[in-house]
Design an enzyme around this catalytic site. Structure first.
Site, PDB file in Angstrom:
ATOM      1  N   ASP A   1       0.762  -1.271   0.105  1.00 35.68           N
ATOM      2  CA  ASP A   1       0.032   0.201   0.116  1.00 35.68           C
ATOM      3  C   ASP A   1       1.058   1.263   0.043  1.00 35.68           C
ATOM      4  O   ASP A   1       0.358   2.316  -0.448  1.00 35.68           O
ATOM      5  CB  ASP A   1      -0.912   0.221   1.269  1.00 35.68           C
TER       6      ASP A   1
ATOM      7  N   ASP B   1      -2.655   5.714  -3.038  1.00 34.29           N
ATOM      8  CA  ASP B   1      -2.042   4.709  -1.965  1.00 34.29           C
ATOM      9  C   ASP B   1      -1.210   3.784  -3.360  1.00 34.29           C
ATOM     10  O   ASP B   1      -2.054   3.643  -4.682  1.00 34.29           O
ATOM     11  CB  ASP B   1      -3.096   3.634  -1.304  1.00 34.29           C
TER      12      ASP B   1
ATOM     13  N   ARG C   1     -16.579  -6.929 -10.459  1.00 35.43           N
ATOM     14  CA  ARG C   1     -15.877  -5.718 -10.442  1.00 35.43           C
ATOM     15  C   ARG C   1     -15.280  -5.653 -11.990  1.00 35.43           C
ATOM     16  O   ARG C   1     -13.914  -5.515 -12.024  1.00 35.43           O
ATOM     17  CB  ARG C   1     -14.694  -5.405  -9.459  1.00 35.43           C
TER      18      ARG C   1
ATOM     19  N   SER D   1     -10.703  -6.401   4.252  1.00 36.65           N
ATOM     20  CA  SER D   1     -10.776  -6.550   2.927  1.00 36.65           C
ATOM     21  C   SER D   1     -12.060  -7.535   2.660  1.00 36.65           C
ATOM     22  O   SER D   1     -12.719  -8.245   3.526  1.00 36.65           O
ATOM     23  CB  SER D   1      -9.608  -7.094   2.595  1.00 36.65           C
ATOM     24  N   SER D   2     -12.447  -7.718   1.340  1.00 33.87           N
ATOM     25  CA  SER D   2     -13.357  -8.569   0.918  1.00 33.87           C
ATOM     26  C   SER D   2     -12.962  -9.851   0.904  1.00 33.87           C
ATOM     27  O   SER D   2     -11.716 -10.393   0.878  1.00 33.87           O
ATOM     28  CB  SER D   2     -14.196  -8.148  -0.302  1.00 33.87           C
TER      29      SER D   2
HETATM   30  O1  DAV Z   1     -11.550  -6.529  -1.978  1.00 34.99           O
HETATM   31  O2  DAV Z   1     -11.332  -5.654  -0.200  1.00 34.99           O
HETATM   32  C1  DAV Z   1      -8.644  -5.239  -0.578  1.00 34.99           C
HETATM   33  C2  DAV Z   1      -7.229  -4.925  -1.359  1.00 34.99           C
HETATM   34  C3  DAV Z   1      -6.396  -4.905  -0.114  1.00 34.99           C
HETATM   35  N1  DAV Z   1      -4.899  -4.233  -0.451  1.00 34.99           N
HETATM   36  C4  DAV Z   1     -11.132  -5.842  -1.315  1.00 34.99           C
HETATM   37  C5  DAV Z   1      -9.610  -5.079  -1.679  1.00 34.99           C
END
Ligand code: DAV
Length: 367
Positions: A108, A196, A264, A298-299
């Site tokens: 990041d 970032d 996405r 994060s996802s």
């Molecule tokens: O899908 O939450 C996370 C990316 C972490 N650098 C997400 C993106």
């Protein structure tokens, strides 16, 4: 004697030297505008902050250490940051926050382009000083490599003028968020350049940058002026209600092949560069999990946050069975790496690393 330490132009050439983050002293920071916009509305993280539980820090460090030694055994040099005290509050003339974030994830903060490592502006107040975790390493590279360019983007002021107040409401709802993402109305304003490093993908002469919560258009313009020999492309992924960082959305594996998160998808009007040059963009496999682990920003799409070791070899998280199977079908050798219990510290295998050296030079993949 001249020695090249820093050299990396893309996401896939053979990796020889990398930084792997540490979970030491990571904190859940207090509320602040840009960070709150990213925490999902039903998340277990809402309303709590402080140092992360020690047993989760120890477990994450165990996994990061194992990952580092796996890379070392493959002949890759691995360096580790030196954690600062993240419990310390930060006060500048423009803002105050009661704690910081951590020395995860390095991707990041540090953007390596050729012989340069650029410290990003960052867009969260709690991450303003995060570069200090990496300064001992960067100082060493600077001493050892006479061609290394250590650069830092202008520190942003991060006053309230940097954030759209309509993102501060407790309950926005995913439908509204998707509408805003479609309209490119993100939490950060255009007050000053913000980016970032993890919003940037390197394709040799071309840099592909996501415009979203953590990177604004002025940040992308700043990158364009800073890298005058590069072409800088702005991309958006409207299906993402929480658009931060490109590396769980768009993942190049080798010249000509990119995985794209099927929720996405890159809009048709932004595909020209890739279509004109016969690059294939394929849907990534589904994640193996329905929810992220506890206290995670994060996802579940960290499934596609992979580290490419060379154009035929890729590290995939060991529980991501569908992603591993897809890599295999795409002709990649898969190196499974256990990391899920470290996801809460800011990301997956790509996030928790930063390139120092990959073989090869600056190619033009989109002539
Ligand atoms: O899908 O939450 C996370 C990316 C972490 N650098 C997400 C993106």
């Amino acid at each position: 004697m001249t020695k090249t330490i820093v050299n990396s132009w893309n996401e896939w050439d053979p990796l020889r030297h990398v930084i792997v983050g540490r979970a030491d002293d990571c904190h859940i920071p207090p509320e602040e505008p840009a960070l709150d916009a990213k925490v999902p509305e039903d998340s277990d993280m809402r309303g709590q902050w402080g140092r992360r539980p020690q047993e989760t820090i120890d477990r994450a460090n165990e996994l990061l250490d194992n990952f580092a030694s796996l890379l070392t055994k493959r002949g890759i040099r691995v360096d580790r940051p030196t954690s600062i005290d993240h419990s310390k509050p930060v006060t500048t003339p423009d803002f105050h926050t009661d704690s910081q974030f951590g020395c995860m994830p390095p991707r990041d903060v540090l953007l390596t382009v050729g012989a340069e490592i650029l410290e990003a502006t960052m867009s969260y107040r709690c991450r303003w000083f995060e570069y200090l975790n990496y300064r001992p390493l960067l100082q060493r590279y600077w001493e050892e490599d006479p061609n290394f360019r250590h650069e830092a983007a202008p520190k942003p002021r991060l006053t309230d003028a940097d954030y759209h107040p309509d993102y501060l409401s407790e309950k926005i709802g995913v439908a509204q968020r998707l509408k805003w993402a479609e309209e490119k109305h993100f939490v950060t304003t255009e007050e000053e350049p913000l980016f970032d490093a993890a919003d940037v993908l390197r394709f040799g002469r071309d840099l592909v940058v996501q415009h979203g919560f953590t990177t604004n258009l002025k940040g992308i313009e700043w990158l364009r002026r800073h890298f005058p020999d590069h072409r800088v492309h702005t991309v958006n992924f409207p299906g993402d209600p929480y658009p931060i960082h490109i590396d769980a959305t768009f993942t190049p594996l080798r010249p000509g092949l990119i995985l794209n998160n099927p929720q996405r998808r890159l809009p048709d009007d932004q595909r020209k560069l890739f279509n004109d040059n016969d690059w294939e963009i394929v849907d990534a496999a589904q994640p193996a999990h329905n929810t992220p682990p506890p206290l995670c920003y994060s996802s579940t799409w960290l499934s596609m946050n992979v580290l490419v070791l060379d154009p035929k070899t890729v590290c995939v998280e060991a529980s991501e069975v569908y992603q591993m199977e897809q890599m295999d079908k795409l002709g990649m050798e898969v190196v499974p790496v256990e990391l899920r219990d470290a996801y809460a510290f800011g990301g997956g295998l790509h996030c928790c690393t930063a390139d120092v050296y990959r073989e090869g030079g600056c190619e033009d993949y989109f002539p």
